[in-house]
Design an enzyme around this catalytic site. Structure first.
Site, PDB file in Angstrom:
ATOM      1  CG  ASP A   1      -0.655  27.576 -29.043  1.00  0.00           C
ATOM      2  OD1 ASP A   1       0.286  28.141 -29.119  1.00  0.00           O
ATOM      3  OD2 ASP A   1      -0.928  26.786 -27.895  1.00  0.00           O
ATOM      4  CD  GLU A   2       2.384  24.310 -30.687  1.00  0.00           C
ATOM      5  OE1 GLU A   2       3.235  24.883 -31.424  1.00  0.00           O
ATOM      6  OE2 GLU A   2       2.418  24.172 -29.430  1.00  0.00           O
TER       7      GLU A   2
ATOM      8  NE  ARG B   1       9.820  18.981 -26.621  1.00  0.00           N
ATOM      9  CZ  ARG B   1       9.242  20.022 -26.393  1.00  0.00           C
ATOM     10  NH1 ARG B   1       7.892  20.129 -25.755  1.00  0.00           N
ATOM     11  NH2 ARG B   1       9.581  21.234 -26.597  1.00  0.00           N
TER      12      ARG B   1
ATOM     13  CE  LYS C   1       3.274  26.806 -27.177  1.00  0.00           C
ATOM     14  NZ  LYS C   1       1.957  26.185 -27.201  1.00  0.00           N
ATOM     15  CB  THR C   2      -0.222  27.555 -22.271  1.00  0.00           C
ATOM     16  OG1 THR C   2       0.272  26.608 -23.273  1.00  0.00           O
ATOM     17  CG2 THR C   2      -1.499  27.166 -21.791  1.00  0.00           C
TER      18      THR C   2
ATOM     19  CD  GLN D   1       9.023  24.146 -29.935  1.00  0.00           C
ATOM     20  OE1 GLN D   1       8.455  22.965 -29.405  1.00  0.00           O
ATOM     21  NE2 GLN D   1       8.751  25.058 -28.934  1.00  0.00           N
TER      22      GLN D   1
END
Length: 658
Positions: free
Chosen positions: A226-227, A597, A31-32, A257
């Site tokens: 974002d997020e 992770r 996504k980044t 998330q």
């Protein structure tokens, strides 16, 4: 523009530049990279870089985004013209955005430019003083509990009078109202804002001043967040207010998330995006570039049981990878011994220590894990001790804040006798009460010298580079001389203070006053994941020990998820009503975050017996263990016969991340 390095869905998101866009990006789905490429594509199309806004949640994430976008713009020869530093997109956190807007426009709501930002300790101290002023005992009325209520209400876009009008009757609600009013009075007198004010004041400013709102809509015509699943009501309102009629809003998030409801994050913000913006386009990023197929299959199987989500299925072109290891320990000491031994085996096999993470649900679990690592002399890092929370760092920053904002009595009180200059508490009380005339001449002289020092620091801050100002404070205050004559701890403090000056050098390229303001804001707004990036120094080696919450956004080759016992993970809050269905789904999302992770290997472990609140409790395995398909797992053995047993008289204290 070359899109060959993007997959089909990433490219679709990059090219969808006009109108509202919701990108549902799974863990490790790039996504980044997608956001950065979208920003570059906008500039490639002719959009001014300075008209692009991108907001994320941590300083670390914002810094990574700035660096990635900066490299792209510097290296892309296909752009029509070079993009200068002054034309860069505005990439920041929500809180930094609030600081920026309030520094520029805060005078409209009675806020002076050099306001002080209260950190958690400052805010807690102010609430404690408010309790004392109201004749209440801080030991009976916990300042942290009251501050938590105030913080959540501010995150819901609520001010004290609105809370007072709608709060349920009762003694405690009345206490909260009285203390909140006293707390707000203290903030105003100090020309200070707490973290929540940076957002609440911003949304009230934008909502109440159409000319300010219209100004920023013209400045930032393309907004990225974002997020988005972690936004609270105030952050949601800021986003809505900044978006103009064109609705050029791109939000990126992952419902699976969402793990911060206890901080006020509202999952409904992302779930109702299409209702808020009927013309919205929705794109799913499901291809994972981080984890092996076995890890993703386990994560998919776990999260599929949640009902509050948009269905997606992570996949990868990588191979199956290793199976997930399962270990059952007799007690927490056995479990910790297993983790340490397997971590040591990973190190011997060539895995770098910083690529190994041990995750736990509650902070108290770290104690026995640390003992196991110490017994085996395995280097480790316990995430949680932050550079900007150190006493000496706070002292230097308080000198600077007091110099620029003399109304902030909390900062003056902190450093007026640091280092000791013979100014006691009684003297400080008289100074604050404006009763200096009753003090002896020698004492008044000491106070005048202190004021002269603050004036010199203020002059320096407005004319010199930030790093020079910090160095001046260390020397002129007398702290340097005192630490040089002290013991090892004092020399460590001096080194840390010097490191703060090195950190401040990052802002030396700015105009002095702007540089010092930005430096103070960034220092105040460091989050749980933001650590000091020491210039010229290698990252500290060691296995990472942290809560699952702290691990969000990070990735490692090998991950241990410990304490998988019913009641601990998923955690059952100690309440009369038990855990709600929504809380149960968030616990499952938290486990999903833990699994994703890992790149290569995961170990899941639990203890049959664990000491909690000084009592030995018999446990049953977490339901999450049974949610992982058995064909993806394998039992892992560990010989405990010769394992050293730490002193069993020491008992952990329960500290849950709430």
């Amino acid at each position: 523009m070359d899109f060959s390095h993007l997959n089909a869905k990433q490219r679709e998101a990059v090219e969808a530049t006009e109108g509202p866009l919701l990108i549902l990006a799974g863990a490790g789905a790039g996504k980044t990279k997608t956001i950065a490429e979208r920003i570059r594509h906008l500039i490639y199309k002719g959009v001014a870089a300075s008209s692009i806004l991108a907001i994320t949640f941590t300083n670390k994430a914002a810094k990574e985004m700035r660096e990635r976008v900066g490299r792209m713009l510097d290296e892309d020869k296909g752009l029509n013209r070079p993009v200068s530093m002054n034309e860069r997109p505005f990439l920041s956190t929500f809180h930094s955005l609030g600081v920026h807007i309030l520094r520029e426009q805060g005078h409209r709501i009675g806020l002076r430019r050099h306001f002080t930002i209260f950190d958690k300790d400052d805010a807690k101290r102010a609430v404690k003083e408010a309790l004392v002023n109201q004749g209440l005992d801080p030991k009976t009325h916990e300042p942290e509990r009251i501050l938590s209520i105030i913080s959540k209400e501010k995150g819901r876009d609520t001010v004290v009078e609105e809370y007072a009008a709608h709060a349920e009757g009762g003694y405690f609600s009345g206490v909260v109202v009285d203390i909140w009013r006293e707390y707000e009075k203290a903030l105003k007198e100090s020309n200070a804002l707490d973290f929540d004010d940076l957002l609440l004041k911003t949304v009230r400013l934008l909502r109440g001043n159409p000319e300010v709102r219209d100004y920023y809509r013209k400045v930032w015509q393309y907004v990225h967040i974002d997020e988005y699943q972690d936004t609270n009501k105030v952050q949601y309102e800021i986003a809505r207010l900044l978006v103009g009629e064109a609705e050029n809003l791109c939000v990126v998030g992952d419902i699976d998330q969402n793990i911060y409801s206890w901080r006020g994050a509202d999952i409904q913000n992302i779930l109702k995006f299409e209702k808020d913006f009927p013309a919205a386009k929705v794109i799913l990023l499901e291809e994972n570039y981080r984890s092996s197929k076995n890890i993703l299959d386990a994560a998919n199987a776990v999260i599929e049981k949640n009902k509050i989500r948009v269905k997606k299925n992570l996949f990868t072109s990588q191979g199956a990878g290793e199976k997930i290891g399962l270990y059952t320990g007799f007690d927490e000491v056995s479990e910790a011994g297993f983790v340490a031994e397997r971590a040591q085996a990973e190190l011997r096999a060539g895995t770098p220590s910083e690529e190994i993470a041990v995750l736990y649900r509650a902070n108290f679990q770290s104690r026995v894990l640390e003992e196991a690592f110490l017994e085996r002399q395995i280097p480790y890092q316990l995430l949680g001790t932050r550079f900007f929370e150190r006493r000496e760092i706070k002292d230097v920053l308080s000198y600077l804040r007091a110099a620029l904002n003399p109304d902030c009595l909390a900062d003056i009180k902190r450093v007026i006798n640091v280092p000791a200059r013979g100014i006691g508490k009684a003297t400080v009380a008289k100074v604050f009460a404006k009763d200096e005339a009753s003090l002896p001449a020698g004492t008044r002289s000491k106070i005048n010298n202190f004021r002269k020092l603050l004036a010199d620091i203020a002059d320096k801050a407005k004319s010199a580079r930030p790093s020079e100002t910090v160095a001046f404070i260390i020397t002129a205050s007398g702290m340097e001389a005192e630490w040089k004559q002290g013991k090892d701890d004092d020399l460590d403090r001096l080194e840390n203070a010097y490191e703060l000056s090195a950190f401040a050098a990052r802002y030396d390229h700015l105009e002095p006053e702007v540089g010092i303001e930005t430096f103070l804001s960034d220092a105040a707004l460091q989050s749980d994941q933001d650590e000091l990036d020491q210039d010229g120094k290698k990252e500290k080696k060691g296995v990472r020990l942290m809560t699952v919450h702290a691990s969000k956004g990070l990735e490692f080759d090998t991950v241990f998820v410990t304490g998988l016992e019913d009641g601990l993970f998923p955690h059952h809050k100690v309440t009369r009503d038990g855990i709600t269905a929504e809380e149960a789904e968030e616990e499952r999302r938290l486990f999903y975050v833990a699994l994703t992770r890992a790149r290569k290997k995961i170990f899941l472990s639990y203890a049959q017996v664990r000491t909690v609140f000084g009592q030995r409790e018999v446990n049953i395995p977490s339901e999450f263990i049974f949610d992982v398909p058995p064909e993806l797992t394998e039992e892992v053995a560990f010989d405990e016969a010769d394992m050293p047993r730490p002193d069993k008289r020491r008992r952990p204290l329960l500290e849950i991340d709430f």
